[in-house]
Write a protein that holds these residues in place. Sequence first.
Motif, PDB file in Angstrom:
ATOM      1  N   LEU A 217       0.655  -1.517   0.060  1.00 26.13           N
ATOM      2  CA  LEU A 217       0.072  -0.440  -0.634  1.00 26.13           C
ATOM      3  C   LEU A 217       0.699   1.781   0.215  1.00 26.13           C
ATOM      4  O   LEU A 217       1.806   1.184   0.528  1.00 26.13           O
ATOM      5  N   THR A 218       0.887   2.318  -0.545  1.00 23.89           N
ATOM      6  CA  THR A 218       1.442   3.632  -0.879  1.00 23.89           C
ATOM      7  C   THR A 218       0.513   4.671   0.330  1.00 23.89           C
ATOM      8  O   THR A 218      -0.086   4.106   1.281  1.00 23.89           O
ATOM      9  N   PRO A 219       1.853   5.207   0.457  1.00 19.23           N
ATOM     10  CA  PRO A 219       0.601   6.050   2.520  1.00 19.23           C
ATOM     11  C   PRO A 219      -0.262   6.640   1.847  1.00 19.23           C
ATOM     12  O   PRO A 219      -0.901   6.828   3.058  1.00 19.23           O
ATOM     13  N   ASN A 220      -0.375   7.437   0.817  1.00 20.03           N
ATOM     14  CA  ASN A 220      -1.821   7.905   0.310  1.00 20.03           C
ATOM     15  C   ASN A 220      -3.189   6.582   0.909  1.00 20.03           C
ATOM     16  O   ASN A 220      -4.431   6.898   0.835  1.00 20.03           O
ATOM     17  N   GLU A 221      -2.745   5.613   0.160  1.00 23.36           N
ATOM     18  CA  GLU A 221      -3.409   4.677  -0.191  1.00 23.36           C
ATOM     19  C   GLU A 221      -4.462   4.178   1.445  1.00 23.36           C
ATOM     20  O   GLU A 221      -5.215   3.523   2.115  1.00 23.36           O
ATOM     21  N   THR A 222      -2.980   3.647   2.716  1.00 22.95           N
ATOM     22  CA  THR A 222      -2.915   3.514   3.413  1.00 22.95           C
ATOM     23  C   THR A 222      -4.016   4.579   4.507  1.00 22.95           C
ATOM     24  O   THR A 222      -4.432   4.658   5.813  1.00 22.95           O
ATOM     25  N   VAL A 223      -3.920   5.817   4.209  1.00 18.07           N
ATOM     26  CA  VAL A 223      -4.545   6.958   4.886  1.00 18.07           C
ATOM     27  C   VAL A 223      -5.814   6.587   4.044  1.00 18.07           C
ATOM     28  O   VAL A 223      -7.072   6.540   5.330  1.00 18.07           O
ATOM     29  N   LEU A 224      -6.352   6.506   3.181  1.00 16.60           N
ATOM     30  CA  LEU A 224      -7.632   6.546   2.422  1.00 16.60           C
ATOM     31  C   LEU A 224      -8.279   4.673   3.677  1.00 16.60           C
ATOM     32  O   LEU A 224      -9.674   5.021   4.346  1.00 16.60           O
ATOM     33  N   MET A 225      -7.212   4.162   3.757  1.00  8.10           N
ATOM     34  CA  MET A 225      -7.237   2.705   4.602  1.00  8.10           C
ATOM     35  C   MET A 225      -8.271   2.868   6.471  1.00  8.10           C
ATOM     36  O   MET A 225      -8.818   2.969   6.642  1.00  8.10           O
ATOM     37  N   LEU A 226      -6.999   4.131   7.239  1.00  8.53           N
ATOM     38  CA  LEU A 226      -7.013   3.650   8.018  1.00  8.53           C
ATOM     39  C   LEU A 226      -8.293   5.109   8.612  1.00  8.53           C
ATOM     40  O   LEU A 226      -9.001   5.008   9.304  1.00  8.53           O
ATOM     41  N   GLN A 227      -8.582   6.351   7.410  1.00  6.64           N
ATOM     42  CA  GLN A 227     -10.242   6.587   7.708  1.00  6.64           C
ATOM     43  C   GLN A 227     -11.450   6.080   7.100  1.00  6.64           C
ATOM     44  O   GLN A 227     -12.249   6.662   8.283  1.00  6.64           O
ATOM     45  N   SER A 228     -10.739   4.538   6.909  1.00  9.88           N
ATOM     46  CA  SER A 228     -12.239   3.938   6.274  1.00  9.88           C
ATOM     47  C   SER A 228     -12.677   3.386   7.815  1.00  9.88           C
ATOM     48  O   SER A 228     -13.608   2.729   8.308  1.00  9.88           O
ATOM     49  N   LEU A 229     -11.497   3.257   8.944  1.00 11.29           N
ATOM     50  CA  LEU A 229     -11.796   2.490   9.835  1.00 11.29           C
ATOM     51  C   LEU A 229     -12.052   3.659  11.428  1.00 11.29           C
ATOM     52  O   LEU A 229     -12.424   3.605  12.276  1.00 11.29           O
ATOM     53  N   ASN A 230     -12.119   5.042  10.843  1.00 13.36           N
ATOM     54  CA  ASN A 230     -12.244   6.540  11.292  1.00 13.36           C
ATOM     55  C   ASN A 230     -11.372   5.714  12.777  1.00 13.36           C
ATOM     56  O   ASN A 230     -11.615   7.138  13.548  1.00 13.36           O
ATOM     57  N   ILE A 231     -10.193   5.802  12.213  1.00 16.77           N
ATOM     58  CA  ILE A 231      -9.134   6.623  13.331  1.00 16.77           C
ATOM     59  C   ILE A 231      -8.612   7.537  12.842  1.00 16.77           C
ATOM     60  O   ILE A 231      -8.839   8.187  11.716  1.00 16.77           O
ATOM     61  N   PRO A 232      -9.136   8.582  13.580  1.00 17.42           N
ATOM     62  CA  PRO A 232      -8.828  10.389  14.187  1.00 17.42           C
ATOM     63  C   PRO A 232      -7.869  10.536  13.952  1.00 17.42           C
ATOM     64  O   PRO A 232      -6.508   9.500  14.047  1.00 17.42           O
ATOM     65  N   THR A 233      -7.906  11.608  12.918  1.00 17.91           N
ATOM     66  CA  THR A 233      -6.411  12.400  11.913  1.00 17.91           C
ATOM     67  C   THR A 233      -5.446  13.026  13.213  1.00 17.91           C
ATOM     68  O   THR A 233      -3.964  13.033  13.129  1.00 17.91           O
ATOM     69  N   SER A 234      -5.843  12.651  13.897  1.00 16.97           N
ATOM     70  CA  SER A 234      -5.430  13.651  15.250  1.00 16.97           C
ATOM     71  C   SER A 234      -4.267  11.956  16.369  1.00 16.97           C
ATOM     72  O   SER A 234      -3.707  12.507  17.048  1.00 16.97           O
ATOM     73  N   THR A 235      -4.257  10.761  15.667  1.00 22.50           N
ATOM     74  CA  THR A 235      -4.154  10.077  16.522  1.00 22.50           C
ATOM     75  C   THR A 235      -2.392   9.762  16.738  1.00 22.50           C
ATOM     76  O   THR A 235      -2.073  10.132  15.737  1.00 22.50           O
ATOM     77  N   ASN A 236      -2.024   9.707  17.648  1.00 26.82           N
ATOM     78  CA  ASN A 236      -0.372  10.178  17.639  1.00 26.82           C
ATOM     79  C   ASN A 236      -0.008   8.251  16.801  1.00 26.82           C
ATOM     80  O   ASN A 236      -0.255   7.515  16.954  1.00 26.82           O
ATOM     81  N   ILE A 237       1.027   8.534  15.981  1.00 29.25           N
ATOM     82  CA  ILE A 237       0.785   7.359  14.856  1.00 29.25           C
ATOM     83  C   ILE A 237       2.325   7.279  14.924  1.00 29.25           C
ATOM     84  O   ILE A 237       3.968   8.413  15.079  1.00 29.25           O
ATOM     85  N   TYR A 238       3.313   6.285  15.104  1.00 24.24           N
ATOM     86  CA  TYR A 238       4.443   5.962  15.431  1.00 24.24           C
ATOM     87  C   TYR A 238       4.856   4.951  13.693  1.00 24.24           C
ATOM     88  O   TYR A 238       4.654   3.637  14.067  1.00 24.24           O
ATOM     89  N   LEU A 239       6.125   5.742  12.841  1.00 26.25           N
ATOM     90  CA  LEU A 239       6.552   4.714  12.082  1.00 26.25           C
ATOM     91  C   LEU A 239       6.937   3.849  11.898  1.00 26.25           C
ATOM     92  O   LEU A 239       8.673   4.144  11.899  1.00 26.25           O
ATOM     93  N   ALA A 240       7.348   2.043  12.108  1.00 21.19           N
ATOM     94  CA  ALA A 240       7.985   1.102  12.190  1.00 21.19           C
ATOM     95  C   ALA A 240       8.327   0.617  10.982  1.00 21.19           C
ATOM     96  O   ALA A 240       7.451   0.054  10.493  1.00 21.19           O
ATOM     97  N   ALA A 241       8.986   1.766  10.421  1.00 21.42           N
ATOM     98  CA  ALA A 241       9.425   1.081   9.077  1.00 21.42           C
ATOM     99  C   ALA A 241      10.657   1.613   8.966  1.00 21.42           C
ATOM    100  O   ALA A 241      11.791   2.129   9.944  1.00 21.42           O
ATOM    101  N   GLY A 242      11.587   0.660   7.596  1.00 20.63           N
ATOM    102  CA  GLY A 242      13.158   1.019   7.017  1.00 20.63           C
ATOM    103  C   GLY A 242      13.154   2.675   6.572  1.00 20.63           C
ATOM    104  O   GLY A 242      12.631   3.364   6.351  1.00 20.63           O
TER     105      GLY A 242
END
Length: 351
Positions: free
Chosen positions: A202-227
Amino acid sequence: MRRDLCDGVGIARLLNATLVLPKFEVAAYWNESSGFADVFDVDYFIQKMSGYIEVVKELPKDIASKEPFKVDCSKRKGQFDYIESVLPSLLEHHYISFTPAMSQRRDRYPEFARATLCQACYSAIRLTSSLEKKAIELFDAIPKPFLSLHLRFEPDMVAYSQCEYPNLSPSSIAAIEAARVDRKPWTGELAQTWRKRGKCPLTPNETVLMLQSLNIPTSTNIYLAAGDGLMEMEGFTSVYTNVFTKSVLLNQEDFTRMHGNTKAALDYHVSINSDAYVATYFGNMDKIVAAMRTYKQMHNTLFLSRKAFAELTSQGLEGAELKKALWEVHKSDFAIGRGFALPDCFCEFEL
């Protein structure tokens, strides 16, 4: 790496063999040259495996100068069995090497071998004291509560997937092409089939859409576990603004000295202890994090369905209609906090 180590322990028990501490592959892309002792507490590992298998740090002098007999354990069809296929080579050559490849399913191991594998995976492997201290420092620096997001959109990951993405920036396209080597992307109907099978990150933009579909608030603290080298992040951080990375939270001098394995170890520690874990892929790290979170009874774990996203978008769904459909796909997992682990990843033993 961790999974292969646990497999190696289980196989050593199957074969009644002594395990020599393994060497890690050198990976130039990830600035990787660390060894077992740079990541894991060696003495603790050997102590905790006592009574299960014998582990040695170095080869005995009488065989140290020899090359090991290499045994091919790549995935095979049928009922592959390590005792039937590998033990004869061990008995003949006394010193063998192989890369575990889940050729024999773990649920076909006898109970004593499964117990040994689980002892390694859940009790015997811990980070070095210095790396664990750094991991705790990182965890403490992240605002709470937070969601750990394993986002896989690095150049090598996209190149490995052999997927094509329209509308990427020129810099992203150049980075992907540099990482492709001989892995040419699928095109035409094959590309569509590959994507619908859920093979494309998934691209970051696609991931945004997925998270929004789950009603995860845009103010959520998110840690990026990534390379290192995540691409196309502007669209993500413009929507989810409370995003934290280890490169920002850690001392810059310390961070630049770290190798790929040690950075991944930090992500692993944060992810198994985060309030929630969401994965955009279903790779080795995701499986072992899900297994460990289940073992620790931390069930807020979710895998986003790349397959569903590809199928729904191929039907022409977009906007609110797409988000509603994605919610339907994920709602049961999201409601209970799926947090599952594959049967061959999780252990039912009291350790």
